[in-house]
Enzyme design. Structure first.
Site, PDB file in Angstrom:
ATOM      1  N   CYS A   2       1.378 -41.504  31.932  1.00 33.96           N
ATOM      2  CA  CYS A   2       0.418 -40.714  32.690  1.00 33.96           C
ATOM      3  C   CYS A   2      -0.381 -39.784  31.785  1.00 33.96           C
ATOM      4  CB  CYS A   2       1.149 -39.879  33.736  1.00 33.96           C
ATOM      5  SG  CYS A   2       2.198 -40.840  34.843  1.00 33.96           S
ATOM      6  N   ARG A  27      -2.906 -45.661  27.455  1.00 31.54           N
ATOM      7  CA  ARG A  27      -1.510 -45.383  27.795  1.00 31.54           C
ATOM      8  C   ARG A  27      -1.017 -46.284  28.931  1.00 31.54           C
ATOM      9  NH1 ARG A  27       0.672 -39.801  27.488  1.00 31.54           N
ATOM     10  NH2 ARG A  27      -0.203 -38.781  25.657  1.00 31.54           N
ATOM     11  N   TRP A  81       0.876 -43.560  36.160  1.00 27.04           N
ATOM     12  CA  TRP A  81       1.690 -44.774  36.061  1.00 27.04           C
ATOM     13  C   TRP A  81       2.849 -44.594  37.028  1.00 27.04           C
ATOM     14  CZ3 TRP A  81       6.721 -46.017  34.356  1.00 27.04           C
ATOM     15  CH2 TRP A  81       6.942 -47.365  34.079  1.00 27.04           C
ATOM     16  N   ASN A 118       2.760 -34.941  34.896  1.00 33.67           N
ATOM     17  CA  ASN A 118       3.442 -36.003  34.160  1.00 33.67           C
ATOM     18  C   ASN A 118       4.926 -35.684  34.149  1.00 33.67           C
ATOM     19  OD1 ASN A 118       0.956 -37.052  33.569  1.00 33.67           O
ATOM     20  ND2 ASN A 118       1.011 -36.560  31.388  1.00 33.67           N
ATOM     21  N   GLY A 119       5.759 -36.708  34.260  1.00 36.22           N
ATOM     22  CA  GLY A 119       7.205 -36.497  34.213  1.00 36.22           C
ATOM     23  C   GLY A 119       7.867 -36.906  35.504  1.00 36.22           C
ATOM     24  N   GLU A 507      11.880 -59.175  18.520  1.00 34.37           N
ATOM     25  CA  GLU A 507      10.542 -58.619  18.675  1.00 34.37           C
ATOM     26  C   GLU A 507       9.559 -59.682  19.144  1.00 34.37           C
ATOM     27  OE1 GLU A 507       7.114 -56.079  18.440  1.00 34.37           O
ATOM     28  OE2 GLU A 507       9.228 -55.854  18.949  1.00 34.37           O
ATOM     29  N   LYS A 511       7.371 -59.487  22.625  1.00 30.97           N
ATOM     30  CA  LYS A 511       5.908 -59.573  22.681  1.00 30.97           C
ATOM     31  C   LYS A 511       5.469 -60.633  23.694  1.00 30.97           C
ATOM     32  CE  LYS A 511       4.722 -56.364  20.176  1.00 30.97           C
ATOM     33  NZ  LYS A 511       5.830 -55.692  20.841  1.00 30.97           N
ATOM     34  N   GLU A 514       6.112 -59.394  27.272  1.00 28.52           N
ATOM     35  CA  GLU A 514       5.302 -58.229  27.628  1.00 28.52           C
ATOM     36  C   GLU A 514       3.913 -58.613  28.116  1.00 28.52           C
ATOM     37  OE1 GLU A 514       6.329 -54.278  25.051  1.00 28.52           O
ATOM     38  OE2 GLU A 514       5.552 -55.961  23.923  1.00 28.52           O
ATOM     39  N   HIS A 530      27.542 -70.640  21.732  1.00 24.88           N
ATOM     40  CA  HIS A 530      28.307 -69.721  22.558  1.00 24.88           C
ATOM     41  C   HIS A 530      27.597 -69.360  23.852  1.00 24.88           C
ATOM     42  CE1 HIS A 530      31.241 -69.177  19.334  1.00 24.88           C
ATOM     43  NE2 HIS A 530      30.197 -69.139  18.505  1.00 24.88           N
ATOM     44  N   LYS A 629       1.827 -47.393  27.616  1.00 29.36           N
ATOM     45  CA  LYS A 629       1.853 -47.293  26.158  1.00 29.36           C
ATOM     46  C   LYS A 629       2.839 -46.246  25.682  1.00 29.36           C
ATOM     47  CE  LYS A 629       0.578 -48.146  21.967  1.00 29.36           C
ATOM     48  NZ  LYS A 629       1.061 -49.390  21.344  1.00 29.36           N
TER      49      LYS A 629
END
Length: 634
Positions: A2, A27, A81, A118-119, A507, A511, A514, A530, A629
């Protein structure tokens, strides 16, 4: 996550507010809004709070504001957000309070109090129950609305006093900016757990003051920034501002100095690229070169902080604890291999969001290393403070923002120079983190007497060649686009790596999921038998990272296990691995083997694969659904 922008001035500040929101779009957000005090421009006939909110982009909000002739010299703005409540106009900020026993009026009217936040307020349910008992009606599903009603319930002619009383009742994280209908030339802000900065107007804008969740929001408006600390409150009025602690103790300029911060908006220009993510992938050679610029030798002083000397700290530690989230966590996992192999220092890597919620065994001789692109990641900051509370005072951060909370709260720091990263899916921040972590490994090895001058010279020579090596890897893009056309048709993928390259497989899978929304998992290749081998079919592409290292032959055996089950392999192989393309085996040859720094090269094709797969599937590459972000809430 946010974003907040607020201002007090003597001119219409709506364009400044909206422009600030546009600079914070990177963001991630799902709604946005602005509220102003009409009387702040001398329009006594109108005289109240008005707001506009939207679930569209900020550009659409600007069109709405212009259509409704929204103007004011005092105002607040926000990009949200969603956490509490779905993305919807009635949940969008700014939130308003109309007083007790009054049904929420026309949503364009701002009521008594308008507020952005925000929060996350953890005790919002108890506060909501209390406020309902006093006659307050709620128009949203958010935790934020309780703050607006709480401030209104405490207001007695002084907004600052009401905010100070209100925040003492809040539990959780918040950065807030508040305006009141009875005080047309005043904005009050407060922060605890979420970032908030004060911008001081100069020159033609002298006397104007601003609040923002990120200094970048004020680029081109003010470069004179005051960073608010935990528990600070700030009172903005035209021509003056002042700060206090939550208890009301005033702050002076020495305690909260004004800093000159060059937050250039030009760094966010897209240029000739299709998306910011693509631009940032191709900026990696420059980002690595900038991160290593000026380094002539491996010395602890590279990590010095304003109040601590790295050589002294390094002498006093014999373990490393790495705390990070998401992509930064995978860079930490990679660093564990380096630290234990090169520096011979036992290293533990923890997911920051889990670390402080379990019983751990603290060791005061531990170097606590946090890794964060923004330096404001809430979970990582909380994990850092938890480690400190356990008596682990030797702290260091690898971070991309020199003015961030992470840098200010750690004794030591290495600031990478990736530049502004707009795409939600991190790329150049990750590779520059790896560069910083490799330098840290060498510095610790040297301090412990485990790095000879010859080894130091060889490692530095290899690092300086990284930009050239990365350029050669980026030239593989056309081949990777061919792979992406096939991946775009799939819904699942498996990524394999061994040793140092297992975190790179993790990673790569992150990606892909995402930004393309393809379900992807990563495993150590030796774990195939396994469990994961049960998933392998001809419709499940398997990506393997295959450098020419000590585990190559083991990896080849794992690849054969996939082929024997009809799996289709996509292999990133060093030139001398003798892995050849064949039916069901697609091979892209890396330009050169890069030894212990190989992860920095092998991750780039995986970034490009995710990017071009997402493009082929038509997703929003830079702003993937449900993600943000900078994750500034827990």
């Amino acid at each position: 996550m946010c974003g907040i922008v607020a201002a007090v001035a003597s001119r219409n500040i709506v364009p400044i507010l909206v422009q600030g929101l546009q600079r914070l779009e990177y963001r991630g957000y799902d709604s946005c809004g602005v509220a102003v005090h009409e009387a702040s421009l001398g329009n006594t006939g109108a005289g109240g709070l008005r707001r506009a909110r939207s679930t569209a982009r900020v550009a659409e909000l600007m069109a709405q504001v212009q259509h409704e002739h929204l103007q004011g010299a005092t105002g607040i703005a926000h990009t949200r957000w969603a956490t509490h409540g779905a993305p919807a106009v009635f949940n969008a900020h700014p939130h308003a309070s109309y007083g007790p026993n009054v049904a929420p009026a026309d949503s364009t009217r701002g009521g008594h109090v308008a507020l952005v936040h925000n929060g996350i307020i953890e005790n919002y349910e108890a506060l909501r129950t209390h406020l309902r008992s006093r006659g307050y009606e709620f128009a949203s599903q958010t935790d934020t609305e309780v703050i607006a009603h709480l401030i209104d319930s405490l207001y007695d002619g002084d907004l600052f006093a009401a905010v100070r009383q209100a925040v003492q009742q809040l539990r959780g994280a918040y950065a807030i900016a508040v305006i009141h209908k009875d005080e047309p030339h005043r904005v009050v802000g407060a922060r605890a757990g979420s970032p908030l900065v004060l911008g001081v107007g100069t020159g033609a804008q002298a006397g104007e003051h601003y609040l923002a969740s990120d200094a970048m929001a004020l680029a081109g408006v003010s470069d004179q920034i005051v960073y608010l600390e935990e528990g600070d409150l700030v009172d903005l009025q035209p021509g003056r501002y002042w700060l206090t602690t939550q208890g009301g103790k005033p702050m002076d300029a020495q305690q909260r100095p004004v800093r000159t911060v060059a937050a250039h908006s030009g760094a966010a220009e897209l240029g000739p690229y299709r998306h910011y993510m693509q631009k940032e992938i191709f900026e990696q050679p420059r980002a690595i070169a900038d991160t290593l610029d000026g380094i002539e030798a491996v010395v602890p002083e590279l990590f010095d902080g304003p109040h601590a000397a790295a050589w002294r700290v390094f002498k006093e530690i014999d373990r490393v604890l790495i705390l990070a989230c998401g992509t930064s966590y995978y860079s930490g996992c990679t660093a564990k291999y380096w630290l234990e192999d090169i520096a011979a220092i036992p290293t533990q890597v923890e997911v920051a969001s889990e670390y402080r919620y379990r019983t751990s065994v603290p060791d005061p001789r531990t170097l606590v290393v946090t890794i964060s692109q923004s330096g404001e990641t809430a979970d990582t900051l909380a994990a850092l403070r938890h480690a400190q509370s356990l008596g682990m005072q030797h702290t260091l951060t690898i971070c991309n923002v020199a003015t961030s909370a992470m840098v200010r709260e750690c004794k030591l720091a290495y600031v990478t120079r990736a530049g502004v990263e707009i795409g939600v899916a991190s790329t150049k921040a990750f590779t520059t983190q790896l560069a910083g972590l490799f330098l840290l490994t060498l510095a610790l090895a040297q301090t412990k007497g485990r790095l000879t001058p010859e080894q130091e010279a060889a490692q530095l020579k290899t690092m300086r060649h990284l930009p050239v090596a990365l350029q050669a890897v980026l030239a593989l893009e056309p081949q990777i686009m061919g792979w992406a056309d096939e991946f775009a048709k799939k819904e699942n993928a498996l990524f394999l790596g061994r040793g140092l390259h297992y975190p790179i497989a993790l990673e790569g899978a992150l990606k892909l999921k995402e930004i393309s929304y393809i379900h992807a998992e990563a495993y150590p290749a030796g774990e195939l038998k396994h469990g994961p081998l049960a998933l392998v079919t001809s419709s499940m592409p398997v990506v393997a990272v295959a450098p020419h290292d000590a585990l190559l032959e083991k990896l080849k055996s794992n690849l054969q296990e996939v082929r024997a089950r009809g799996g289709v392999l996509y292999v990133l192989a060093d030139a001398d691995t003798q892995i050849e393309s064949s039916e069901g085996m697609h091979v892209i040859r890396m330009p050169e083997h890069y030894g212990q720094l190989s992860p920095l090269l092998h991750v780039v094709p995986l970034q490009l694969l995710a990017y071009h797969t997402a493009c082929a599937r038509g997703t929003d590459v830079d702003k993937p659904r449900n993600l943000a972000k900078s994750v500034t809430v827990e």
